[in-house]
Design a protein around this motif. Structure first.
Motif, PDB file in Angstrom:
ATOM      1  N   CYS A 150       0.835  -1.192   0.000  1.00 39.54           N
ATOM      2  CA  CYS A 150       0.000   0.000   0.000  1.00 39.54           C
ATOM      3  C   CYS A 150       0.874   1.248   0.000  1.00 39.54           C
ATOM      4  CB  CYS A 150      -0.939   0.004   1.213  1.00 39.54           C
ATOM      5  SG  CYS A 150      -0.085   0.043   2.804  1.00 39.54           S
ATOM      6  N   SER A 151       0.239   2.390  -0.164  1.00 41.02           N
ATOM      7  CA  SER A 151       0.964   3.656  -0.170  1.00 41.02           C
ATOM      8  C   SER A 151       1.358   4.051   1.256  1.00 41.02           C
ATOM      9  CB  SER A 151       0.090   4.759  -0.776  1.00 41.02           C
ATOM     10  OG  SER A 151      -0.975   5.074   0.116  1.00 41.02           O
ATOM     11  N   GLN A 152       2.217   5.050   1.356  1.00 48.28           N
ATOM     12  CA  GLN A 152       2.629   5.540   2.666  1.00 48.28           C
ATOM     13  C   GLN A 152       1.426   6.091   3.435  1.00 48.28           C
ATOM     14  OE1 GLN A 152       5.560   8.693   2.594  1.00 48.28           O
ATOM     15  NE2 GLN A 152       5.865   8.596   4.808  1.00 48.28           N
ATOM     16  N   ASP A 153       0.572   6.869   2.779  1.00 43.42           N
ATOM     17  CA  ASP A 153      -0.619   7.419   3.441  1.00 43.42           C
ATOM     18  C   ASP A 153      -1.529   6.307   3.965  1.00 43.42           C
ATOM     19  OD1 ASP A 153       0.204  10.014   3.031  1.00 43.42           O
ATOM     20  OD2 ASP A 153      -1.037  10.330   1.251  1.00 43.42           O
ATOM     21  N   GLU A 154      -1.711   5.245   3.155  1.00 41.88           N
ATOM     22  CA  GLU A 154      -2.559   4.131   3.589  1.00 41.88           C
ATOM     23  C   GLU A 154      -1.939   3.408   4.788  1.00 41.88           C
ATOM     24  OE1 GLU A 154      -4.696   2.842  -0.613  1.00 41.88           O
ATOM     25  OE2 GLU A 154      -2.622   2.203  -0.224  1.00 41.88           O
ATOM     26  N   ALA A 155      -0.615   3.239   4.770  1.00 40.85           N
ATOM     27  CA  ALA A 155       0.069   2.571   5.881  1.00 40.85           C
ATOM     28  C   ALA A 155      -0.030   3.415   7.159  1.00 40.85           C
ATOM     29  CB  ALA A 155       1.529   2.308   5.522  1.00 40.85           C
ATOM     30  N   VAL A 156       0.106   4.738   7.041  1.00 36.99           N
ATOM     31  CA  VAL A 156      -0.027   5.623   8.207  1.00 36.99           C
ATOM     32  C   VAL A 156      -1.439   5.517   8.773  1.00 36.99           C
ATOM     33  CG1 VAL A 156      -0.088   8.043   8.938  1.00 36.99           C
ATOM     34  CG2 VAL A 156       1.818   7.217   7.548  1.00 36.99           C
ATOM     35  N   THR A 157      -2.447   5.501   7.890  1.00 35.51           N
ATOM     36  CA  THR A 157      -3.835   5.377   8.336  1.00 35.51           C
ATOM     37  C   THR A 157      -4.054   4.047   9.044  1.00 35.51           C
ATOM     38  OG1 THR A 157      -4.608   6.814   6.558  1.00 35.51           O
ATOM     39  CG2 THR A 157      -6.246   5.371   7.568  1.00 35.51           C
TER      40      THR A 157
END
Length: 192
Positions: A150-157
């Motif tokens: 997944c993307s960085q934003d998705e992983a942070v979420t």
């Protein structure tokens, strides 16, 4: 403070320190009043003093007869004062008061500098801890990106949601993810 023919007890004298500790324990006395009211407090003769009864009993029991309390000027959020004692009644002359005010001015400067240094040290430590936490979180996000594709934003979420769901700090969860991935603890290199 040294005056010819008389002994005045400065705030550094052991007996003066005992008196100040007793004053703090009773939460009453000239130093505390000077601190709270920002005024100079003189006790000409402790045998006649009616203010602060418990504290005055303690002072009398040590054979002290006069006290002088001078407020310090520290900063907008901190107050302080210093006491001077002697075994003689009515011992503090106007010259003594002026000399004590000079000591208080120097002490005020020293205390203000010490508080300033302590605040900077605390801020530096807070920043260091935040940077170390950020390193663990960034590594955990990278692991989650690789595992979940997944993307960085998705992983942070995902990380934030898991932290909230499990009711643990984000940094702690990040460290658990790093450990479960078989990696040792993270470190932040501040020397580069």
């Amino acid at each position: 403070m040294s005056v010819p023919g008389r002994t005045l007890w400065s705030p550094a004298a052991p007996e003066a320190q005992q008196m100040d500790e007793a004053q703090a324990g009773f939460d009453e006395g000239p130093c505390l009043q000077a601190q709270r009211s920002n005024t100079i407090i003189r006790v000409f003769d402790v045998r006649q003093e009616k203010r602060w009864p418990q504290y005055m009993d303690e002072v009398r029991s040590h054979g002290l007869r006069s006290a002088l309390a001078i407020p310090l000027t520290v900063n907008a959020t901190a107050t302080a004062a210093m006491n001077f004692y002697t075994h003689e009644a009515a011992a503090f002359t106007e010259e003594d008061v002026e000399a004590a005010k000079g000591y208080a001015e120097m002490a005020s400067t020293v205390v203000a500098i010490a508080l300033h240094i302590a605040a900077h040290a605390e801020n530096a430590e807070d920043r260091r801890i935040a940077m170390e936490s950020r390193t663990a979180i960034d590594v955990a996000v990278g692991i989650m990106m690789g595992q979940n594709r997944c993307s960085q934003d998705e992983a942070v979420t995902l990380l934030k949601d898991a932290s909230n769901h499990r009711n643990i700090k984000l940094r702690v969860l990040a460290e658990q993810i790093i450990a479960s991935a078989g990696h040792g603890p993270t470190s932040t290199n501040f020397e580069s």
